[in-house]
Every structure is written in C-alpha cells, then in structure tokens.
Design a protein around this motif. Structure first.
Motif, PDB file in Angstrom:
ATOM      1  N   HIS A 140      53.132  50.075 -55.085  1.00  0.00           N
ATOM      2  CA  HIS A 140      54.045  49.206 -55.148  1.00  0.00           C
ATOM      3  C   HIS A 140      53.960  48.014 -54.059  1.00  0.00           C
ATOM      4  O   HIS A 140      53.637  48.237 -52.839  1.00  0.00           O
ATOM      5  N   HIS A 141      54.129  46.604 -54.561  1.00  0.00           N
ATOM      6  CA  HIS A 141      53.614  45.757 -53.540  1.00  0.00           C
ATOM      7  C   HIS A 141      54.722  45.771 -52.311  1.00  0.00           C
ATOM      8  O   HIS A 141      54.073  45.627 -51.214  1.00  0.00           O
ATOM      9  N   ILE A 142      56.021  46.156 -52.574  1.00  0.00           N
ATOM     10  CA  ILE A 142      56.753  46.007 -51.506  1.00  0.00           C
ATOM     11  C   ILE A 142      56.821  47.100 -50.621  1.00  0.00           C
ATOM     12  O   ILE A 142      56.818  47.077 -49.344  1.00  0.00           O
ATOM     13  N   GLY A 144      53.884  48.225 -49.962  1.00  0.00           N
ATOM     14  CA  GLY A 144      52.547  47.692 -49.228  1.00  0.00           C
ATOM     15  C   GLY A 144      53.174  47.035 -48.096  1.00  0.00           C
ATOM     16  O   GLY A 144      52.703  47.189 -46.811  1.00  0.00           O
ATOM     17  N   HIS A 145      53.969  46.139 -48.249  1.00  0.00           N
ATOM     18  CA  HIS A 145      54.607  45.345 -47.120  1.00  0.00           C
ATOM     19  C   HIS A 145      55.060  46.150 -45.836  1.00  0.00           C
ATOM     20  O   HIS A 145      54.831  45.813 -44.927  1.00  0.00           O
ATOM     21  N   ILE A 146      55.943  47.240 -46.257  1.00  0.00           N
ATOM     22  CA  ILE A 146      56.319  47.997 -45.238  1.00  0.00           C
ATOM     23  C   ILE A 146      55.302  48.826 -44.738  1.00  0.00           C
ATOM     24  O   ILE A 146      55.548  48.975 -43.336  1.00  0.00           O
ATOM     25  N   THR A 331      52.324  38.517 -44.769  1.00  0.00           N
ATOM     26  CA  THR A 331      51.987  37.839 -45.803  1.00  0.00           C
ATOM     27  C   THR A 331      51.061  38.467 -46.423  1.00  0.00           C
ATOM     28  O   THR A 331      50.528  39.610 -46.206  1.00  0.00           O
ATOM     29  N   ASP A 332      51.108  38.239 -47.925  1.00  0.00           N
ATOM     30  CA  ASP A 332      50.375  39.248 -48.808  1.00  0.00           C
ATOM     31  C   ASP A 332      48.980  39.521 -48.450  1.00  0.00           C
ATOM     32  O   ASP A 332      48.009  38.285 -48.192  1.00  0.00           O
ATOM     33  N   ASN A 333      48.309  40.791 -48.564  1.00  0.00           N
ATOM     34  CA  ASN A 333      47.175  40.994 -48.189  1.00  0.00           C
ATOM     35  C   ASN A 333      46.840  42.463 -48.673  1.00  0.00           C
ATOM     36  O   ASN A 333      47.647  42.915 -49.344  1.00  0.00           O
TER      37      ASN A 333
HETATM   38 ZN    ZN Z   1      54.501  39.947 -51.084  1.00  0.00          ZN
END
Ligand code: ZN
Ligand code: KG4
Length: 375
Positions: A140-142, A144-146, A331-333
């Motif tokens: 899940h992308h979010i 991932g951010h966490i 940011t996205d990575n």
């Molecule tokens: Zn993102």
C-alpha cells in the motif's frame, strides 16, 4: 545523504540517493527486497535489506514534464514509466552490487494511485516474479510513506502516532504494530498536498505547489492574513482544507476586483501557517489523548520546512519524541516500499500473479492474498 543527479534528454531527472547510515548486512538470514514504485510521476526502484537498510535507491522524476501542464498528466506518466522502469531496476541492482539472483522478494506498490501508472510497476514486478520464481508482495503506497520513517530511525518501533500528508491523502493514524494501522482522522475534502497545489496555482506559483509555497513563504509574513482553521466537532481528528482554499481564492478575487496586486509571499506564508497549525495541533492532541510519546510524519507534505520545524518544537514542549524521514524519503520513492514489503513478507503475506493495480485502495483495507505463515 548524497544525491547523484542527472537530467536526461527528455527532461526526466534521474537520481541515485545514498544514505549515510547504510551499510551491508552479514548475509545470514537477511531478506533482500527489490522494490518498485510507479503510482504517480516518479518511476523508482530500490534494493532494501531487512526493511531498514537501503542498498540502493533510484528515483526517476518526471516532474519537469508535467510542470508545463500544471499537474500530472496520467497518460504521459504511464508512458514514461514504461520507458524508464527497466533502467531504474538495472541501476538499483548495479548500485547494490547485486543481480536478480541475490534478491529474495519483489515488492511493488499496487495502490492507491493512477491506474495506468500503477499497472506499469505491477506488471514489471509480476514479470520478474514469474521469471525468477521469487515471492511477490503488493504494498500500500501510503503504508510505504509511513515505513519511510524506519529507514533513517533504526530505533523506531510501533506503536506510535503518524501524520500522513501527501498529494492525495491526509490521515492521522496510530501504527499499533507492523501492518496494523488504525485511522483516527482523515480529510473530509482536499488532502493537505492538494490544498498546497491548488493554492499555489491560484496565486500563480505553478506546479508542484508544495515546494513552491514552502519557498515563497520564507519571504512572506505569516500573519498578513488570518485564514480559517477548520475544526470538525464530532470528529476532532478529521481535517478539512477546502474552506481554507476558498478563503484564499476569495481574497485573490477581492484583490483583483479592487485592482490590487496580490502578495504571493504573504498569502503563501499565511496559508502555510494555517495548514501547518492544524496538522500539528491534531497530531499533538492525538498523542496526548491516546497516550503515545512517539510521533512520526510521512508523505510529500512532511518535507515542508515549517511543518518539520513546528512539529519539532511542539513535540519537544510536550515530551514527545519526533521522527521524520529526510525530505527525499518523504516524497515518492521505492526504498519506503521495500521497507513496508519486508514487514509484510515477515508476516507471511504473499501475492499471486493475479495481483492487480487498485487505484482507490484505502488504508487498512489491503487485500492479503494469502498468508504463508511466518517466513
Ligand atoms: Zn506518495
Ligand atoms: O507523497 P507525495 O510525493 O505523492 C503522493 O503520494 O501524493 O506527495 C506529493 C504532495 C504534493 O501535493 C506536493 O505539493 C506536496 O506533497 N509537497 C509539499 C512539499 N513538497 C511536496 N507540500 C508542502 N511543502 C513541501 N515542501
């Protein structure tokens, strides 16, 4: 953190991010993950060992291509992902001095995001998994951010409160355990990043709005205008940014009708102060009420300099330990996808080759295809 940057002929920015703290594991019992991210306008690949050690982190950013259109054009994003993804994966493996044979698991963002963009990463990951027989994990992308917080804060362990503020999401969550995320607040309308982007466009700063407002605000007076801070009495941790955005738009229209020049820096600074105040207040209050003394921030907006400064200050004043990823990991990575993928893998989560992109995948509702037991 060291960044090697190269602007390619087509305007895409190719970056290799090297963290100072990263080393090489001893090889025994290690889980080495090849992670792929393509949910929006960054094509990214990373090699992550044991969830927290980044061996390589490659980001190919299309931001310059979308700037002329004032936002991300999904069709262009998908096409560029197709062109760039193999190069990113090759670079990630090369930089980690590994081949696909050394990889244990393939992790990929399967939602939320732009469907055409997500499908590129998902198809690539499935193809590699099929060709090599390595297990496949959808992330899940979010989440991932966490999990980006674990990369540079080796001592951070759940439970903790986390504010997730990106272009599409604003959530206040409690990370109870790895993979156990409880949402306690979310936006009722615009996401925080979306508000930054819309206000930036309205005051003529262009795209991407967040970093431009952050920069412009440094020259402005944050008390020049008093913008509303929305409170939702029946859901005190929810956010609402559309009223704030409308207040900025009304001010601009009024100024224009009166033939006045708008003061970009003052509007940027006052708007930013209003958003940051709400994000900080909600987060600190959640720590107090739920009794947590650890607070993390995540998502693109977490790279905002005022947010980082104010969170730091308020956490210190309230005896809360504050965690944040470096701006580049906010940011996205793909490194963050490798971090999240590791903990899913350890829980026994495995996806089949029928994995699909889920553009509106909501936090906490991921489909776990099957649990193969601890592994
Ligand atoms: Zn993102
Ligand atoms: O997490 P992210 O890279 O992509 C999504 O998953 O959405 O977040 C992008 C969002 C954009 O809305 C961008 O304007 C915002 O994060 N952003 C910022 C800053 N840098 C990026 N917002 C405020 N201040 C910044 N410095």
């Amino acid at each position: 953190m060291q960044i090697d940057k190269n602007v390619e002929k087509d305007g895409v920015i190719f970056m290799s991010v090297k963290s100072d703290s990263d080393g090489v594991g001893d090889g025994s019992g290690d889980v080495t993950i090849l992670a792929i991210e393509s949910s929006c306008d960054e094509t990214a690949a990373a090699v992550v060992r044991n969830g927290r050690e980044v061996l390589s982190n490659i980001i190919s950013s299309q931001i310059a291509l979308h700037t002329v259109y004032g936002g991300v054009v999904p069709e262009i994003a998908s096409r560029k992902h197709v062109e760039k993804i193999n190069g990113c994966i090759r670079a990630a493996l090369d930089e980690a001095h590994l081949t696909l044979e050394d990889i244990d698991v393939i992790a990929v963002t399967y939602g939320p995001g732009l469907v055409g963009a997500l499908l590129v990463g998902v198809s690539e990951a499935k193809a590699i998994s099929f060709a090599t027989g390595k297990p496949l994990i959808g992330v899940h992308h979010i989440e991932g951010h966490i999990y980006a917080n674990f990369i540079e804060n080796k001592e951070l362990e759940p439970p903790f409160v986390c504010l997730v503020a990106s272009g599409g999401h604003s959530h206040l969550v409690i990370v109870r355990d790895y993979g156990e995320i409880e949402i306690i607040g979310q936006t009722r309308d615009d996401a925080a990043g979306e508000a930054f982007d819309k206000v930036a466009r309205a005051i003529g700063l262009g795209y991407p709005g967040g970093p431009k407002i952050d920069k412009a605000a440094r020259e402005g007076n944050p008390d020049a205008y008093s913008f509303p801070r929305a409170q939702i009495p029946e859901a005190k941790y929810d956010f609402s940014f559309s009223g704030l955005k409308s207040a900025v738009l009304n001010l601009i229209n009024q100024d224009r009708m009166q033939g006045k020049e708008i003061n970009q820096a003052d509007i940027a600074a006052s708007f930013q102060k209003a958003v940051v105040e709400v994000l900080v207040d909600h987060s600190i209050e959640a720590c107090r009420e739920y009794g947590y003394d650890k607070l993390a921030i995540a998502g693109g907006v977490a790279s905002n300099s005022l947010l980082r400064e104010q969170m730091e200050k308020e956490c210190a004043a309230n005896g809360i330990k504050f965690y944040r990823p470096s701006p580049l990991l906010c940011t996205d990575n793909a490194a963050m996808i490798g971090a999240a993928g590791y903990y899913e893998y350890k829980k026994g989560v495995r996806f089949g080759l029928d994995m699909n992109a889920v553009p509106n995948l909501s936090l906490g509702s991921r489909e776990r295809r099957f649990h193969a037991g601890k592994g």
